[in-house]
Design an enzyme around this catalytic site. Sequence first.
Site, PDB file in Angstrom:
ATOM      1  N   ALA A   1      19.285-110.112  44.536  1.00 52.41           N
ATOM      2  CA  ALA A   1      19.868-110.811  45.683  1.00 52.41           C
ATOM      3  C   ALA A   1      18.901-110.764  46.853  1.00 52.41           C
ATOM      4  O   ALA A   1      18.109-109.826  46.984  1.00 52.41           O
ATOM      5  CB  ALA A   1      21.206-110.178  46.074  1.00 52.41           C
ATOM      6  N   ASP A   2      18.975-111.783  47.680  1.00 51.62           N
ATOM      7  CA  ASP A   2      18.184-111.807  48.908  1.00 51.62           C
ATOM      8  C   ASP A   2      18.991-112.539  49.972  1.00 51.62           C
ATOM      9  O   ASP A   2      19.621-113.557  49.681  1.00 51.62           O
ATOM     10  CB  ASP A   2      16.843-112.503  48.703  1.00 51.62           C
ATOM     11  CG  ASP A   2      15.931-112.287  49.886  1.00 51.62           C
ATOM     12  OD1 ASP A   2      15.423-111.153  50.037  1.00 51.62           O
ATOM     13  OD2 ASP A   2      15.752-113.222  50.693  1.00 51.62           O
TER      14      ASP A   2
END
Length: 194
Positions: A67-68
């Site tokens: 995730a970012d």
Amino acid sequence: MNIILASASPRRKEILENTNVRFDIIKNEIDEIILEGETPKHLVMRLAFEKSMSVASEHNEDVVIGADTVVVLDNAILGKPKDESCARDMLKRLSGREHQVITGISLINLCEDKKVIDYVISNVKFKTLSEQDIEDYLKTNESFDKAGAYGIQGYGALLVEEIRGDYFNIVGLPISRLGDLLKKYFSINLFYGV
């Protein structure tokens, strides 16, 4: 099949711990650079994919989650501030304004040749902040490891007037969308575990 969270974020770990799924954490090692002309949506999806792929290459039988998250104001990406002055400037820019929080998520299982990439957008409106509000918040030391220089799950909630969208996306892991993707593509139900 195990689940691996490719993240060192304590917030993402805590969100996933609130489900019934067992998982391991392996920190990813990638350079988080912005490519010329890259949109915020493409950036978070690319970085989420690179994070999950960096771990999946050595754990090909597992489902690896990457995730970012970025904060976007006036089409400009506000990442993690490099110092207090940068954090102060970000908070001044966000004061009284609405911005977007975009999180890219990537799920990879190389053994089954499955790669799923998606993103979630939430909108956050800040109160109009006084200089004292900003200085008080900076004293909490919450600003320095968070995109946009604030954390909504802590004292940063005091800066927020309104949110639209997924709260957990703003924290860093859109758990509802993640649950949907795990169920649809990997037959993993976060209510019951693997």
